[in-house]
Write a protein that holds these residues in place. Structure first.
Motif, PDB file in Angstrom:
ATOM      1  N   VAL A 114       6.266   0.125   8.390  1.00 50.16           N
ATOM      2  CA  VAL A 114       6.434   1.484   7.864  1.00 50.16           C
ATOM      3  C   VAL A 114       7.210   1.425   6.550  1.00 50.16           C
ATOM      4  CG1 VAL A 114       7.261   3.818   8.330  1.00 50.16           C
ATOM      5  CG2 VAL A 114       6.495   2.368  10.231  1.00 50.16           C
ATOM      6  N   PRO A 115       6.591   1.847   5.440  1.00 49.03           N
ATOM      7  CA  PRO A 115       7.272   1.764   4.141  1.00 49.03           C
ATOM      8  C   PRO A 115       8.373   2.792   4.000  1.00 49.03           C
ATOM      9  CG  PRO A 115       5.159   2.868   3.903  1.00 49.03           C
ATOM     10  CD  PRO A 115       5.230   2.393   5.329  1.00 49.03           C
ATOM     11  N   MET A 116       9.347   2.457   3.156  1.00 46.83           N
ATOM     12  CA  MET A 116      10.450   3.353   2.828  1.00 46.83           C
ATOM     13  C   MET A 116      10.391   3.669   1.335  1.00 46.83           C
ATOM     14  SD  MET A 116      13.433   1.315   4.921  1.00 46.83           S
ATOM     15  CE  MET A 116      14.675   2.601   4.745  1.00 46.83           C
ATOM     16  N   THR A 117      10.717   4.892   0.974  1.00 43.28           N
ATOM     17  CA  THR A 117      10.689   5.317  -0.418  1.00 43.28           C
ATOM     18  C   THR A 117      12.086   5.192  -1.002  1.00 43.28           C
ATOM     19  OG1 THR A 117       8.940   6.910   0.099  1.00 43.28           O
ATOM     20  CG2 THR A 117      10.100   7.192  -1.997  1.00 43.28           C
ATOM     21  N   SER A 122       0.801  -1.230   0.000  1.00 45.40           N
ATOM     22  CA  SER A 122       0.000   0.000   0.000  1.00 45.40           C
ATOM     23  C   SER A 122       0.830   1.275   0.000  1.00 45.40           C
ATOM     24  CB  SER A 122      -0.931   0.019   1.218  1.00 45.40           C
ATOM     25  OG  SER A 122      -0.184   0.142   2.429  1.00 45.40           O
ATOM     26  N   GLY A 123       2.057   1.195   0.519  1.00 39.62           N
ATOM     27  CA  GLY A 123       2.895   2.377   0.600  1.00 39.62           C
ATOM     28  C   GLY A 123       2.562   3.294   1.756  1.00 39.62           C
ATOM     29  N   VAL A 124       1.755   2.823   2.714  1.00 40.56           N
ATOM     30  CA  VAL A 124       1.415   3.620   3.894  1.00 40.56           C
ATOM     31  C   VAL A 124       1.652   2.770   5.142  1.00 40.56           C
ATOM     32  CG1 VAL A 124      -0.305   4.999   2.672  1.00 40.56           C
ATOM     33  CG2 VAL A 124      -1.011   2.893   3.831  1.00 40.56           C
ATOM     34  N   ASP A 165       6.863   9.298  14.680  1.00 38.78           N
ATOM     35  CA  ASP A 165       8.318   9.207  14.858  1.00 38.78           C
ATOM     36  C   ASP A 165       8.893   8.076  13.996  1.00 38.78           C
ATOM     37  OD1 ASP A 165       8.637  11.321  16.596  1.00 38.78           O
ATOM     38  OD2 ASP A 165       8.415  10.092  18.398  1.00 38.78           O
ATOM     39  N   ALA A 166       8.185   6.957  13.934  1.00 37.51           N
ATOM     40  CA  ALA A 166       8.640   5.831  13.118  1.00 37.51           C
ATOM     41  C   ALA A 166       8.671   6.215  11.639  1.00 37.51           C
ATOM     42  CB  ALA A 166       7.748   4.618  13.332  1.00 37.51           C
ATOM     43  N   VAL A 167       7.670   6.964  11.194  1.00 37.36           N
ATOM     44  CA  VAL A 167       7.620   7.415   9.800  1.00 37.36           C
ATOM     45  C   VAL A 167       8.777   8.359   9.508  1.00 37.36           C
ATOM     46  CG1 VAL A 167       6.309   8.785   8.136  1.00 37.36           C
ATOM     47  CG2 VAL A 167       5.135   7.076   9.547  1.00 37.36           C
ATOM     48  N   LEU A 168       9.078   9.250  10.441  1.00 41.28           N
ATOM     49  CA  LEU A 168      10.185  10.185  10.247  1.00 41.28           C
ATOM     50  C   LEU A 168      11.515   9.441  10.165  1.00 41.28           C
ATOM     51  CD1 LEU A 168      11.141  13.055   9.956  1.00 41.28           C
ATOM     52  CD2 LEU A 168      11.107  13.287  12.454  1.00 41.28           C
ATOM     53  N   PHE A 169      11.694   8.439  11.028  1.00 41.03           N
ATOM     54  CA  PHE A 169      12.922   7.646  10.968  1.00 41.03           C
ATOM     55  C   PHE A 169      13.010   6.899   9.640  1.00 41.03           C
ATOM     56  CE2 PHE A 169      15.381   3.765  11.516  1.00 41.03           C
ATOM     57  CZ  PHE A 169      16.568   4.277  12.029  1.00 41.03           C
ATOM     58  N   ALA A 170      11.880   6.358   9.164  1.00 42.65           N
ATOM     59  CA  ALA A 170      11.869   5.646   7.888  1.00 42.65           C
ATOM     60  C   ALA A 170      12.230   6.584   6.738  1.00 42.65           C
ATOM     61  CB  ALA A 170      10.507   5.010   7.641  1.00 42.65           C
ATOM     62  N   ASP A 171      11.751   7.829   6.802  1.00 42.05           N
ATOM     63  CA  ASP A 171      12.093   8.803   5.765  1.00 42.05           C
ATOM     64  C   ASP A 171      13.592   9.083   5.761  1.00 42.05           C
ATOM     65  OD1 ASP A 171       9.492   9.007   4.955  1.00 42.05           O
ATOM     66  OD2 ASP A 171       9.058  10.825   6.108  1.00 42.05           O
ATOM     67  N   SER A 184      12.759  -0.552  -6.483  1.00 42.05           N
ATOM     68  CA  SER A 184      13.042  -1.039  -5.133  1.00 42.05           C
ATOM     69  C   SER A 184      12.027  -0.497  -4.134  1.00 42.05           C
ATOM     70  CB  SER A 184      14.453  -0.620  -4.690  1.00 42.05           C
ATOM     71  OG  SER A 184      15.431  -1.134  -5.554  1.00 42.05           O
ATOM     72  N   GLN A 185      11.649  -1.348  -3.193  1.00 44.34           N
ATOM     73  CA  GLN A 185      10.783  -0.959  -2.086  1.00 44.34           C
ATOM     74  C   GLN A 185      11.316  -1.604  -0.817  1.00 44.34           C
ATOM     75  OE1 GLN A 185       7.281  -2.589  -4.409  1.00 44.34           O
ATOM     76  NE2 GLN A 185       6.244  -0.969  -3.267  1.00 44.34           N
ATOM     77  N   ALA A 186      11.019  -0.997   0.302  1.00 50.33           N
ATOM     78  CA  ALA A 186      11.425  -1.580   1.578  1.00 50.33           C
ATOM     79  C   ALA A 186      10.431  -1.182   2.658  1.00 50.33           C
ATOM     80  CB  ALA A 186      12.830  -1.130   1.967  1.00 50.33           C
ATOM     81  N   VAL A 187      10.390  -1.981   3.707  1.00 51.12           N
ATOM     82  CA  VAL A 187       9.521  -1.705   4.852  1.00 51.12           C
ATOM     83  C   VAL A 187      10.277  -2.014   6.136  1.00 51.12           C
ATOM     84  CG1 VAL A 187       7.443  -2.407   6.102  1.00 51.12           C
ATOM     85  CG2 VAL A 187       7.352  -2.145   3.640  1.00 51.12           C
TER      86      VAL A 187
END
Length: 245
Positions: free
Chosen positions: A122-125, A89-91, A151-157, A130-133
């Motif tokens: 949490v997905p990574m761009t 899903s990318g979210v 916070d988890a989303v910010l770390f993933a970014d 390539s995709q990662a979570v």
């Protein structure tokens, strides 16, 4: 988390790129940072694993603990869970409580038996191919509040930026290795052609045709035929072509 903490985490991620020799080692270090960051945020020991999908192939590449890696691989095998859904899903996708969430019963049961009560994917761009979570595991339910997920989303970014760089460096190194190997192969073939030209007083095209026919007759690669010839004439067991990196 305060800005100083984020700056320190990002600096460590960037340093990790230069300190590791391959993407897998980088991912293992990155998940360690992620687990540490989430542990600080929640005051509870969090574990983390990363799933990488490249060219439609998905694999658990690294984790902050062996348990995290095993749980992530179980999720990939079952084809169900927050990490799988986040990858598609990318979210971010949250499994807040394995006791009450009905969406992934088999995976929830596996988490429960491992002493995990909640999980967050949490997905990574990364880019087009390539995709990662990041998959975060917690021993308690209800830890992943809205602020913790943010916070988890910010770390993933942040991690996405570092991982994109690590992947580009790895791809560049591979291209460099491939180019060096091609140059070495070409040099050995040219040497063999030169020897044939000297022995038979023929043109380079005719010498190359001799090598090509020998390759076909013996069912060996052209490079192997040339290598054997150069080694035999030079008296060495193996011909070498040296290039400086």
């Amino acid at each position: 988390m305060v800005a100083e903490d984020w700056a320190d985490d990002f600096e460590r991620l960037v340093d990790l790129i230069g300190a590791t020799e391959d993407v897998k080692t980088f991912l293992e270090g990155m998940t360690g940072f992620g687990a540490g960051m989430m542990t600080r945020v929640t005051n509870t020991r969090i574990e983390c694993a990363v799933t990488l999908r490249r060219r439609k192939r998905t694999a658990t590449i690294g984790g902050s603990s062996e348990r995290a890696i095993v749980l992530d691989r179980i999720e990939q095998t079952l084809g169900q869970g927050p990490c799988v859904d986040a990858l598609d899903s990318g979210v971010p996708v949250l499994l807040g409580d394995v006791h009450s969430d009905p969406r992934w019963p088999k995976y929830s049961d596996a988490l429960l038996h491992a002493g995990i009560d909640s999980a967050l994917g949490v997905p990574m761009t990364l880019g087009d191919d390539s995709q990662a979570v990041l998959n975060f595991f917690a021993p308690e339910a209800g830890l992943y509040t809205e602020g913790v997920v943010a916070d988890a989303v910010l770390f993933a970014d942040m991690s996405s930026k570092a991982l994109r760089l690590a992947l580009r460096i790895a791809a560049s190194d591979q291209r460099g290795d491939d180019l060096k190997a091609a140059m070495e192969s070409r040099t050995v073939i040219d040497l063999a052609c030169g020897m044939i030209m000297a022995q038979n007083r023929c043109s380079q095209a005719e010498a190359f045709d001799v090598l090509r026919r020998a390759s076909s007759d013996r069912n060996q690669k052209l490079y192997a035929i040339a290598m054997d010839m150069v080694a035999r004439v030079s008296g060495q067991q193996r011909a070498e072509a040296h290039f400086e990196d």
